[in-house]
Design an enzyme around this catalytic site. Sequence first.
Site, PDB file in Angstrom:
ATOM      1  N   SER A  16       0.828  -1.203   0.000  1.00 27.72           N
ATOM      2  CA  SER A  16       0.000   0.000   0.000  1.00 27.72           C
ATOM      3  C   SER A  16       0.869   1.262   0.000  1.00 27.72           C
ATOM      4  O   SER A  16       0.546   2.249  -0.655  1.00 27.72           O
ATOM      5  CB  SER A  16      -0.937   0.010   1.210  1.00 27.72           C
ATOM      6  OG  SER A  16      -1.825  -1.096   1.137  1.00 27.72           O
ATOM      7  N   GLU A  89      -5.145  -4.646  -3.194  1.00 24.89           N
ATOM      8  CA  GLU A  89      -5.839  -5.927  -2.950  1.00 24.89           C
ATOM      9  C   GLU A  89      -6.176  -6.630  -4.277  1.00 24.89           C
ATOM     10  O   GLU A  89      -7.252  -7.214  -4.441  1.00 24.89           O
ATOM     11  CB  GLU A  89      -7.121  -5.706  -2.133  1.00 24.89           C
ATOM     12  CG  GLU A  89      -6.944  -4.921  -0.850  1.00 24.89           C
ATOM     13  CD  GLU A  89      -6.220  -5.696   0.248  1.00 24.89           C
ATOM     14  OE1 GLU A  89      -5.842  -6.868   0.011  1.00 24.89           O
ATOM     15  OE2 GLU A  89      -6.025  -5.131   1.330  1.00 24.89           O
ATOM     16  N   HIS A 186       9.236 -22.161   7.580  1.00 21.01           N
ATOM     17  CA  HIS A 186       8.431 -21.950   8.789  1.00 21.01           C
ATOM     18  C   HIS A 186       6.930 -22.015   8.485  1.00 21.01           C
ATOM     19  O   HIS A 186       6.143 -22.424   9.335  1.00 21.01           O
ATOM     20  CB  HIS A 186       8.843 -20.641   9.480  1.00 21.01           C
ATOM     21  CG  HIS A 186      10.165 -20.788  10.163  1.00 21.01           C
ATOM     22  ND1 HIS A 186      11.292 -20.064   9.805  1.00 21.01           N
ATOM     23  CD2 HIS A 186      10.557 -21.639  11.145  1.00 21.01           C
ATOM     24  CE1 HIS A 186      12.315 -20.456  10.576  1.00 21.01           C
ATOM     25  NE2 HIS A 186      11.892 -21.400  11.380  1.00 21.01           N
TER      26      HIS A 186
HETATM   27 ZN    ZN Z   1      11.558 -18.456   8.596  1.00 21.08          ZN
END
Ligand code: ZN
Length: 192
Positions: A16, A89, A186
């Site tokens: 943005s 968006e 992760h």
């Molecule tokens: Zn990571």
Amino acid sequence: MAQLYFYYSAMNAGKSTALLQSAYNYQERGMQVAIFTAAFDDRFGIGKVSSRIGLSMDALLFDEDLDFVARCEDLRDSLGRLDCVLIDEAQFLSKNQVRQLTDVVDKLRIPVLAFGLRTDFIGETFAGSQALLAWADKLIELKTICHCGRKANFVVRLDADGKAARAGSQVEIGGNDRYVSMCRLHFKELVW
Ligand SMILES: [Zn+2]
């Protein structure tokens, strides 16, 4: 030559902010821009693009029924000129709307800058992003980093207890959920 640009990233990479800076650069030169954002994203009030560093501008809203070619022609006629179309968006565009945006570029000769997420919180692509990745003239990655320091390509949705969502609506925005950008390693540990 006008071109279709897709700026893509995970969450909180400054999309943005980059959009608002681009709009400002046009306006500073006396040019007219049209800023659009998704109609159901009312986190900051209807019809605004706001960045986390405190900047905001009014925006027009798009929903699935909006025809970008007709709307941009109307805007060009009422403003006297239209020099750039900016879309926040953009992952929420339909495939057909991305096709319309290629007509805004190719037939109306107005550059289009679309900003959006590459993938949702379970690692799947959005319809709008998929079409933009396929059809844009220029793909620009805005980078952000995971807590481990690697580049974050993925978005994790955490509930109030800090647990990662593995299913749910792709378009859910706001509420008590929190979106965090993570690297693939992760992301996979939490979601896959
Ligand atoms: Zn990571």
